[in-house]
Design a protein around this motif. Sequence first.
Motif, PDB file in Angstrom:
ATOM      1  N   ASP A 269       0.818  -1.217   0.000  1.00 46.86           N
ATOM      2  CA  ASP A 269       0.000   0.000   0.000  1.00 46.86           C
ATOM      3  C   ASP A 269       0.850   1.265   0.000  1.00 46.86           C
ATOM      4  O   ASP A 269       0.308   2.358  -0.146  1.00 46.86           O
ATOM      5  CB  ASP A 269      -0.936   0.014   1.209  1.00 46.86           C
ATOM      6  N   ASN A 270       2.146   1.117   0.146  1.00 47.11           N
ATOM      7  CA  ASN A 270       3.072   2.248   0.127  1.00 47.11           C
ATOM      8  C   ASN A 270       3.040   2.911  -1.256  1.00 47.11           C
ATOM      9  O   ASN A 270       3.101   2.222  -2.274  1.00 47.11           O
ATOM     10  CB  ASN A 270       4.477   1.725   0.456  1.00 47.11           C
TER      11      ASN A 270
ATOM     12  N   LYS B 104       3.438   1.452  -5.201  1.00 46.20           N
ATOM     13  CA  LYS B 104       2.451   1.659  -6.282  1.00 46.20           C
ATOM     14  C   LYS B 104       3.140   2.224  -7.531  1.00 46.20           C
ATOM     15  O   LYS B 104       2.846   1.820  -8.644  1.00 46.20           O
ATOM     16  CB  LYS B 104       1.345   2.613  -5.826  1.00 46.20           C
TER      17      LYS B 104
END
Length: 113
Positions: A53-54, A58
């Motif tokens: 999710d960093n 991404k």
Amino acid sequence: MIRPHRRHPLWLAYMLHRLSGLALALFLPAHFWVLSLALTDPAQLDQLLGFADNPAVKLAEAGLVFLLAVHFFGGIRLLVLEFLPWSQRQKSLAAGAIAGAFLISGLFLLRAV
């Protein structure tokens, strides 16, 4: 001094195809390892998915999608070279392949964020 053939736009397409293939080949073992965590260590997989999710991850994923798209369109370009007669439009098709790769990876990035 840059050799004359390396100034040709299709040489860049050639190099992008080779480098994207190499980068994807280097990525695959890590990808398979992460997939294996689903069977062997689900807790560690959950930890890695949380790390994914960093925003930097991404962005890296968007880069990976770009490499995949470049390699895909580069392969199509090679098939066209093999099976269709050569023309000046080839430069435009190669540029279009790169533009398509940017479009696909950009759409992925917008959806991933």
